[in-house]
Every structure is written in C-alpha cells, then in structure tokens.
Design a protein around this motif. Structure first.
Motif, mmCIF file in Angstrom:
data_model
loop_
_atom_site.group_PDB
_atom_site.id
_atom_site.type_symbol
_atom_site.label_atom_id
_atom_site.label_comp_id
_atom_site.label_asym_id
_atom_site.label_seq_id
_atom_site.Cartn_x
_atom_site.Cartn_y
_atom_site.Cartn_z
ATOM 1 N N HIS A 75 0.908 -1.309 0.031
ATOM 2 C CA HIS A 75 -0.097 0.015 0.141
ATOM 3 C C HIS A 75 0.883 1.158 -0.023
ATOM 4 O O HIS A 75 1.912 1.082 0.684
ATOM 5 C CB HIS A 75 -0.791 0.102 1.236
ATOM 6 C CG HIS A 75 -1.868 1.252 1.302
ATOM 7 N ND1 HIS A 75 -2.890 1.240 0.391
ATOM 8 C CD2 HIS A 75 -1.901 2.410 1.904
ATOM 9 C CE1 HIS A 75 -3.669 2.476 0.824
ATOM 10 N NE2 HIS A 75 -2.923 2.924 1.634
ATOM 11 N N ILE A 76 0.534 2.245 -0.747
ATOM 12 C CA ILE A 76 1.006 3.641 -0.651
ATOM 13 C C ILE A 76 -0.049 4.628 -0.716
ATOM 14 O O ILE A 76 -1.135 4.306 -1.060
ATOM 15 C CB ILE A 76 1.960 3.890 -1.669
ATOM 16 C CG1 ILE A 76 1.299 3.785 -3.111
ATOM 17 C CG2 ILE A 76 3.120 3.060 -1.723
ATOM 18 C CD1 ILE A 76 1.997 4.136 -4.370
ATOM 19 N N THR A 77 0.044 5.849 -0.465
ATOM 20 C CA THR A 77 -0.826 6.704 -0.437
ATOM 21 C C THR A 77 -1.178 6.819 -1.949
ATOM 22 O O THR A 77 -0.239 6.760 -2.978
ATOM 23 C CB THR A 77 -0.378 8.136 0.233
ATOM 24 O OG1 THR A 77 -1.267 9.133 -0.382
ATOM 25 C CG2 THR A 77 1.010 8.564 -0.463
ATOM 26 N N SER A 78 -2.431 7.452 -2.183
ATOM 27 C CA SER A 78 -2.962 7.457 -3.391
ATOM 28 C C SER A 78 -2.512 8.739 -4.397
ATOM 29 O O SER A 78 -2.768 8.915 -5.390
ATOM 30 C CB SER A 78 -4.533 7.343 -3.516
ATOM 31 O OG SER A 78 -5.201 8.276 -2.846
ATOM 32 N N SER A 79 -1.942 9.635 -3.597
ATOM 33 C CA SER A 79 -1.064 10.789 -4.183
ATOM 34 C C SER A 79 -0.015 10.685 -5.074
ATOM 35 O O SER A 79 0.255 11.119 -5.851
ATOM 36 C CB SER A 79 -0.510 11.590 -2.834
ATOM 37 O OG SER A 79 -1.571 12.003 -1.919
ATOM 38 N N PHE A 80 0.448 9.180 -4.945
ATOM 39 C CA PHE A 80 1.418 8.644 -5.841
ATOM 40 C C PHE A 80 0.909 7.713 -6.992
ATOM 41 O O PHE A 80 -0.030 7.106 -6.782
ATOM 42 C CB PHE A 80 2.671 8.044 -5.083
ATOM 43 C CG PHE A 80 3.527 8.896 -3.976
ATOM 44 C CD1 PHE A 80 4.004 9.989 -4.520
ATOM 45 C CD2 PHE A 80 3.305 8.591 -2.803
ATOM 46 C CE1 PHE A 80 4.630 10.761 -3.622
ATOM 47 C CE2 PHE A 80 3.905 9.414 -1.860
ATOM 48 C CZ PHE A 80 4.767 10.429 -2.394
ATOM 49 N N GLN A 81 1.690 7.847 -8.161
ATOM 50 C CA GLN A 81 1.192 6.874 -9.037
ATOM 51 C C GLN A 81 1.887 5.456 -8.670
ATOM 52 O O GLN A 81 2.980 5.198 -8.159
ATOM 53 C CB GLN A 81 1.586 7.389 -10.606
ATOM 54 C CG GLN A 81 1.190 8.449 -10.999
ATOM 55 C CD GLN A 81 1.251 8.743 -12.471
ATOM 56 O OE1 GLN A 81 1.530 7.778 -13.394
ATOM 57 N NE2 GLN A 81 1.697 9.936 -12.871
ATOM 58 N N SER A 82 1.303 4.429 -9.298
ATOM 59 C CA SER A 82 1.686 3.119 -8.943
ATOM 60 C C SER A 82 1.367 2.131 -10.438
ATOM 61 O O SER A 82 0.647 2.502 -10.958
ATOM 62 C CB SER A 82 1.163 2.435 -7.703
ATOM 63 O OG SER A 82 -0.196 2.084 -7.905
ATOM 64 N N GLU A 83 2.030 1.234 -10.681
ATOM 65 C CA GLU A 83 1.790 0.467 -11.827
ATOM 66 C C GLU A 83 0.699 -0.162 -11.842
ATOM 67 O O GLU A 83 -0.236 -0.327 -12.686
ATOM 68 C CB GLU A 83 2.926 -0.808 -11.960
ATOM 69 C CG GLU A 83 4.396 -0.104 -12.471
ATOM 70 C CD GLU A 83 5.208 -1.156 -12.816
ATOM 71 O OE1 GLU A 83 4.968 -2.411 -12.423
ATOM 72 O OE2 GLU A 83 6.387 -0.974 -12.850
ATOM 73 N N PRO A 84 0.068 -0.956 -10.654
ATOM 74 C CA PRO A 84 -1.271 -1.670 -10.563
ATOM 75 C C PRO A 84 -2.518 -0.765 -11.017
ATOM 76 O O PRO A 84 -3.444 -1.083 -11.327
ATOM 77 C CB PRO A 84 -1.357 -2.297 -9.188
ATOM 78 C CG PRO A 84 -0.130 -2.108 -8.560
ATOM 79 C CD PRO A 84 0.804 -1.185 -9.497
ATOM 80 N N ILE A 85 -2.340 0.409 -10.260
ATOM 81 C CA ILE A 85 -3.439 1.529 -10.416
ATOM 82 C C ILE A 85 -3.425 1.872 -11.782
ATOM 83 O O ILE A 85 -4.601 2.118 -12.383
ATOM 84 C CB ILE A 85 -3.442 2.724 -9.274
ATOM 85 C CG1 ILE A 85 -3.372 2.067 -8.115
ATOM 86 C CG2 ILE A 85 -4.189 3.790 -9.758
ATOM 87 C CD1 ILE A 85 -4.811 1.314 -7.424
ATOM 88 N N ASN A 86 -2.294 2.513 -12.411
ATOM 89 C CA ASN A 86 -2.395 2.707 -13.846
ATOM 90 C C ASN A 86 -2.730 1.814 -14.735
ATOM 91 O O ASN A 86 -3.757 2.030 -15.748
ATOM 92 C CB ASN A 86 -0.793 3.106 -14.232
ATOM 93 C CG ASN A 86 -0.487 4.599 -13.634
ATOM 94 O OD1 ASN A 86 -1.206 5.150 -12.851
ATOM 95 N ND2 ASN A 86 0.725 4.961 -13.645
ATOM 96 N N GLU A 87 -2.473 0.552 -14.394
ATOM 97 C CA GLU A 87 -2.909 -0.499 -15.436
ATOM 98 C C GLU A 87 -4.423 -0.427 -15.301
ATOM 99 O O GLU A 87 -5.111 -0.907 -16.328
ATOM 100 C CB GLU A 87 -2.290 -1.851 -15.096
ATOM 101 C CG GLU A 87 -2.689 -2.896 -15.654
ATOM 102 C CD GLU A 87 -1.787 -4.170 -15.472
ATOM 103 O OE1 GLU A 87 -2.281 -5.360 -15.970
ATOM 104 O OE2 GLU A 87 -0.890 -4.202 -14.601
#
Length: 429
Positions: A75-87
C-alpha cells in the motif's frame, strides 16, 4: 401452499433474521463455486458470497496476483502513481462504454463509489436532488441508505440525508401503474416528470439506477426503458449514473450491463465482482464532464489499494475474454430454461427473470401475491440440499436469487437446478 406462518409471525421472523443474521454454520474453505463447512458438508454458493466473487473462491490467478504484488508493495498513499493502479485505470477505460474516459479509484466499496458519483453530479450540474427507485439498494452509508428505497432501511434513524426522490421501478410483473407492457407507453419513465415537478426541489442533479435491481428483486427493465430514461435525463440536464456494483464485471454476460441494454450512462460505479475472489476494490467511471472533483471531497485511506488493484487486473484479464462471457450467457440461459420447466410443475414459482448469471424468481400465493414466508423458508431449506441462496429485500421480499461465480460450468448449472428441484419436491409437494 400459501403461507407457512401468520402475518404477525412473518414480521417477527423477518426482524429476527435482520438483527440476528449471522448463521451458526462455521465455514472453513472454498473452491470455485463450492463452500465447505466445519462438518465437511459442501454447498454450491448461489450468492457468490455477497455477489462479489465473480471468479469464485480461491481463484489461482487472483491469488498469484495478490502474492506477487505483496512482495513488492502492499500500500501507498494514492497521491503517488503506481503500476497496478495505472494498469487498472487503463483497462477500465478500454473496457467501459466509449464515453467514459475517467476513473476514480480512491474508494474502497460500493457505497463510497455511489456517493462519490453523486457528489460529482452535484458539482458538475450545480443541482442537488437525486432520483432513485422504490426498491433500490445503493449502499449502507447514511447518504446511500437515505437515497435507497425501502422504508425499513431508514426506520431506526432520526435524521436522513435530504434530497432523495423515489420513483417506481420498471417492474412489469407488478406494475405500479397497473399497465401492460405492450400498451403502457413506458409510464415508469414518463411519469418521472411529475415527480420532478411536484416531489423534488426542482433541482435534480442525478438519476441513480441499477440496470438490474440487486437487493430489490432482480427486476429486469423492459426493452426501451433505458433509451427513454437516457432521453429524459438529456432533456432535463440530469446526470445518469448506472450502479453496476452487482451487474458489472461480466455478471450479465457482458462486461457492463450498459452494453447489454445498449445505452451510455454518464457514470458507472463498480465494486464487488471487480475483486474477482474477494479483494476489496471499487471505482467510479465517468465522462469528461464529471471529472475533476477535488481529492479532499471524496478520497479514502484504503482506496486505490495496490493488492486490490492487482487482483482487479487479473480479474479483468479473465472476465473480458469473449469465451468467458459467452459461457456466462450460456449457463444463465440454461438455468432460466430449467426454472421455466420447474414452474410448470410448481405453481408457487411466479415470474422468472434474469440476464446472464443475474437471475431471480418470485414465490407467490395461489392468488399471485408475494409469498415472503415461503421465500425465506425455501432459502433456509435449500441449505439441507447443498445450496446457499439469498432472498430479496433483506428477507422482506419474495424473490430467490441465483448469482453464482461466473466460472460456473454447465454441469454445475445443472447441479444447482437439480438441488433446487429436490428442495421444491421436499418442501412443496
């Protein structure tokens, strides 16, 4: 058979069911459409847990996706981008109706997704009221319980969220307007005009509708309903929101029920089945007009969770396959055909309706009235025959629902119907 207990007893039994709804049965494990209890008995889960296990219990692709992601980042804050979320954003935009180009994932469940979509509509239109259906179930937050139908959902609370306008469902079998479909002119849409003029503030921001009602009784709208509703919303500058928390992600044999009904809403909310095998994930898909709601107006700590997004990506890879969706349609059609055959032998079965693997059927008295007591009795009795079944309206309704995991095989579809027939023979003969 008309009723098993007296009316006062029915009301008390329902209240007991609502307030003491945790079973004594201890479940230990699940696999596919099957759930196994502590005594070694197996059940076919016709509710797919809470209608959310689109790929059933323990699907290996979902488990692998979660394990692989957990080794990298949970988990990270949603303020940052991440591969699974972008996908996940890219996949949802690709698979959704073409007018939906934005995705908001900072929500953890269906209630939050629906509430966020309403906020977006209110900000975009500058208006406030929300039109929903009599039997709608939009979630469990105070706003969603208030805007949902059913008086019993609101009864205990001294304050409810204002601005809800409830209108009759497109329920042809028990038409509010006492009409027949071939001559009704779709009064269930036409008369919304009167509700706007006389029952609203005159400032309606959105219509929120389940394409097929979930808790409300598996009501399938008639042909032309959504086209007429789309036109009504366009004519009045009202945002049309599809709550696809139960109907979405393949449940109807299409990725979204909007595709089945041939209409483009302004927003679609998703949750439940997006997690595949139980991951907690939800989202709001919108057109460009609704995009841009500031994060401080609707974002949640565990929204955009990376493990959940990884599970959702694996789920979409599987559910979006044409052959997978074709199987959902085929098994659903087979169950509907067998239910119609059962109705010829058991007159207590009333209207049968469904699309794909979102199926429901009514239990009725000899004079065609809803038989709530019998419905709850049969749902309980089905457990003895290895079926887990849910009823409509939290036990206040007369619909038994069949919504198993979308991985259902034709043999398992037959087994559901065989066990259902055994239940009917034992309880109704």
């Amino acid at each position: 058979m008309t009723s098993l207990v007296t009316e006062p007893d029915v009301r008390q039994a329902i209240k007991n069911h609502i307030y003491h709804s945790v079973s004594d049965t201890m479940m230990l494990r699940g696999e596919g459409v099957y759930l196994y209890d502590a005594d070694g008995r197996s059940y076919i889960d016709c509710a797919a847990a809470t209608f959310n296990l689109s790929l059933g219990y323990g699907h290996p692709a979902v488990i692998k996706a979660i394990k692989d992601q957990a080794e990298r980042l949970i988990h990270i804050t949603s303020s940052f981008q991440s591969e699974p979320i972008n996908e996940l954003v890219a996949k949802l935009v690709e698979l959704s109706p073409k007018n939906l180009t934005k995705v908001h994932l900072k929500v953890s469940g269906g209630s939050e997704a629906n509430e966020g979509a309403i906020k977006m509509a209110q900000v975009a239109t500058g208006k406030r009221d929300v039109i929903t259906m009599f039997r709608s179930h939009l979630g469990q937050s105070m706003m969603m319980a208030s805007l949902s139908g059913n008086a019993f959902r609101k009864e205990p609370f001294p304050l409810i969220y204002p601005g809800g306008v409830h209108v009759p469902d497109p329920y042809c079998h028990r038409c509010f307007y006492k009409q027949q479909r071939d001559t009704c002119g779709l009064l269930c849409v036409e008369r919304i005009e009167d509700f706007v003029e006389y029952a609203s503030s005159g400032q309606v921001a959105a219509v929120v509708v389940e394409p097929i009602s979930g808790n409300g009784g598996n009501i399938v709208p008639p042909d032309g309903y959504f086209q007429a509703l789309r036109q009504f919303c366009d004519d009045h500058d009202i945002v049309l929101i599809f709550d696809e928390i139960q109907t979405g992600i393949g449940r109807t044999g299409r990725l979204f029920a909007a595709e089945h009904f041939g209409v483009e809403p302004d927003a679609i909310t998703v949750a439940k089945g997006l997690g595949g095998a139980g991951a907690q994930v939800a989202g709001i898909l919108t057109n460009d007009r609704l995009a841009g709601l500031a994060g401080h107006h609707h974002s949640f700590t565990y929204g955009s969770n990376l493990l959940a997004a990884a599970a959702a990506n694996a789920t979409l890879d599987i559910v979006s396959r044409p052959e997978f969706l074709a199987n959902v349609r085929a098994t659903g059609d087979h169950i509907l055909a067998r239910l119609r055959d059962l109705r010829r032998r058991f007159p207590q079965i009333g209207d049968i309706r469904g699309v794909g693997l979102m199926i429901g059927f009514e239990l009725e008295t000899a004079d065609g009235e809803p038989d709530v007591a019998l419905t709850n009795h049969l749902a309980k009795a089905a457990m003895k025959h290895g079926l887990i079944m849910r009823t409509s309206r939290y036990g206040f309704g007369n619909v038994l629902k069949i919504r198993p995991a979308l991985t259902l095989t034709m043999a398992e579809a037959d087994l559901i119907c065989d066990r259902l027939e055994e239940t009917f023979q034992e309880e109704l003969a």
